[in-house]
Design a protein around this motif. Structure first.
Motif, PDB file in Angstrom:
ATOM      1  N   ARG A 118      -9.015  -9.473   2.072  1.00  0.00           N
ATOM      2  CA  ARG A 118      -8.912  -8.053   2.392  1.00  0.00           C
ATOM      3  C   ARG A 118      -9.477  -7.818   3.781  1.00  0.00           C
ATOM      4  O   ARG A 118     -10.485  -8.401   4.167  1.00  0.00           O
ATOM      5  CB  ARG A 118      -9.681  -7.221   1.374  1.00  0.00           C
ATOM      6  N   LEU A 122      -5.150  -5.059   7.433  1.00  0.00           N
ATOM      7  CA  LEU A 122      -4.050  -5.450   6.545  1.00  0.00           C
ATOM      8  C   LEU A 122      -4.177  -4.932   5.123  1.00  0.00           C
ATOM      9  O   LEU A 122      -3.213  -4.983   4.370  1.00  0.00           O
ATOM     10  CB  LEU A 122      -3.943  -6.984   6.491  1.00  0.00           C
ATOM     11  N   TYR A 125      -4.325  -8.791   0.917  1.00  0.00           N
ATOM     12  CA  TYR A 125      -3.207  -9.675   1.227  1.00  0.00           C
ATOM     13  C   TYR A 125      -3.463 -11.061   0.647  1.00  0.00           C
ATOM     14  O   TYR A 125      -4.582 -11.415   0.309  1.00  0.00           O
ATOM     15  CB  TYR A 125      -2.941  -9.758   2.732  1.00  0.00           C
ATOM     16  N   ARG A 126      -2.377 -11.818   0.552  1.00  0.00           N
ATOM     17  CA  ARG A 126      -2.438 -13.195   0.088  1.00  0.00           C
ATOM     18  C   ARG A 126      -2.256 -14.105   1.301  1.00  0.00           C
ATOM     19  O   ARG A 126      -1.346 -13.885   2.108  1.00  0.00           O
ATOM     20  CB  ARG A 126      -1.344 -13.438  -0.933  1.00  0.00           C
ATOM     21  N   VAL A 137       2.389 -12.192   9.814  1.00  0.00           N
ATOM     22  CA  VAL A 137       2.205 -11.263   8.702  1.00  0.00           C
ATOM     23  C   VAL A 137       3.577 -10.873   8.160  1.00  0.00           C
ATOM     24  O   VAL A 137       4.436 -10.399   8.908  1.00  0.00           O
ATOM     25  CB  VAL A 137       1.411 -10.011   9.143  1.00  0.00           C
ATOM     26  N   ARG A 139       5.301  -8.424   5.471  1.00  0.00           N
ATOM     27  CA  ARG A 139       5.034  -7.247   4.641  1.00  0.00           C
ATOM     28  C   ARG A 139       6.194  -7.064   3.661  1.00  0.00           C
ATOM     29  O   ARG A 139       7.318  -6.791   4.072  1.00  0.00           O
ATOM     30  CB  ARG A 139       4.832  -6.019   5.515  1.00  0.00           C
ATOM     31  N   ARG A 143       3.393  -6.164  -1.469  1.00  0.00           N
ATOM     32  CA  ARG A 143       2.278  -7.031  -1.065  1.00  0.00           C
ATOM     33  C   ARG A 143       2.420  -7.442   0.395  1.00  0.00           C
ATOM     34  O   ARG A 143       3.487  -7.309   0.991  1.00  0.00           O
ATOM     35  CB  ARG A 143       2.218  -8.275  -1.938  1.00  0.00           C
ATOM     36  N   THR A 144       1.334  -7.974   0.922  1.00  0.00           N
ATOM     37  CA  THR A 144       1.321  -8.523   2.277  1.00  0.00           C
ATOM     38  C   THR A 144       0.915  -9.985   2.164  1.00  0.00           C
ATOM     39  O   THR A 144       0.037 -10.335   1.385  1.00  0.00           O
ATOM     40  CB  THR A 144       0.329  -7.752   3.162  1.00  0.00           C
TER      41      THR A 144
END
Length: 169
Positions: A118, A122, A125-126, A137, A139, A143-144
């Motif tokens: 986190r 952002l 995110y994973r 990144v 998107r 999820r991101t």
């Protein structure tokens, strides 16, 4: 379109963290084994199990296919589909995208930076990252995801081509 392969080179931080944590685990294991005169004890195997599990989740590369991004692991691929209810909305090279992140769950540098993170920039995110400076990144609708291909610009171009997205200017 043929699948496009992208390597996931290790950055300096990953090399240092992986080396030091491996040496620590091996040292602890060796120390526990040497302290047991009558043979191997299960606590000595614990650090070795940690090394083996982390090695399994190593990110080796990425494959951009017509229907998904495949994150290549040691023995399997993690599949992230482009379309459907969780469709990809944007892809952008963002160097140092993980800066200021905290790890919520996952691996913070033993052979990869993977799991849930986190940051203010952002949100949650994973990550499937091996070099925190070479990040892209993605998107999706729900999820991101952050990845670190050898050439972020080539990776972005390949994803845009496979999905028919306009190139960012």
């Amino acid at each position: 379109m043929h699948p496009k392969q992208h390597l996931a080179p290790w950055g300096r931080a990953l090399i240092v963290i992986s080396l030091l944590s491996s040496l620590l685990c091996l040292g602890i294991s060796a120390g526990l084994m040497l302290s047991r005169v009558r043979g191997l004890s299960w606590p000595a195997l614990l650090p070795l199990a940690v090394l083996a599990i982390c090695a399994l989740f190593t990110v080796r590369g990425y494959v951009v296919t017509a229907d998904a991004l495949l994150v290549r692991r040691l023995l399997w691929n993690t599949r992230l589909p482009w379309r459907g209810s969780a469709a990809l909305q944007s892809v952008q090279a963002e160097p140092d995208a993980m800066r200021g992140s905290i790890r919520l769950w996952g691996n913070g540098g033993m052979y990869s930076f993977t799991g849930l993170f986190r940051s203010k920039a952002l949100g949650s995110y994973r990550a499937f990252v091996t070099d925190r400076h070479r990040t892209v990144v993605l998107r999706f609708a729900n999820r991101t995801v952050v990845v670190s291909p050898a050439s972020p610009q080539d990776f972005v171009r390949d994803v845009q081509q496979v999905l028919g997205l306009p190139a960012a200017s």
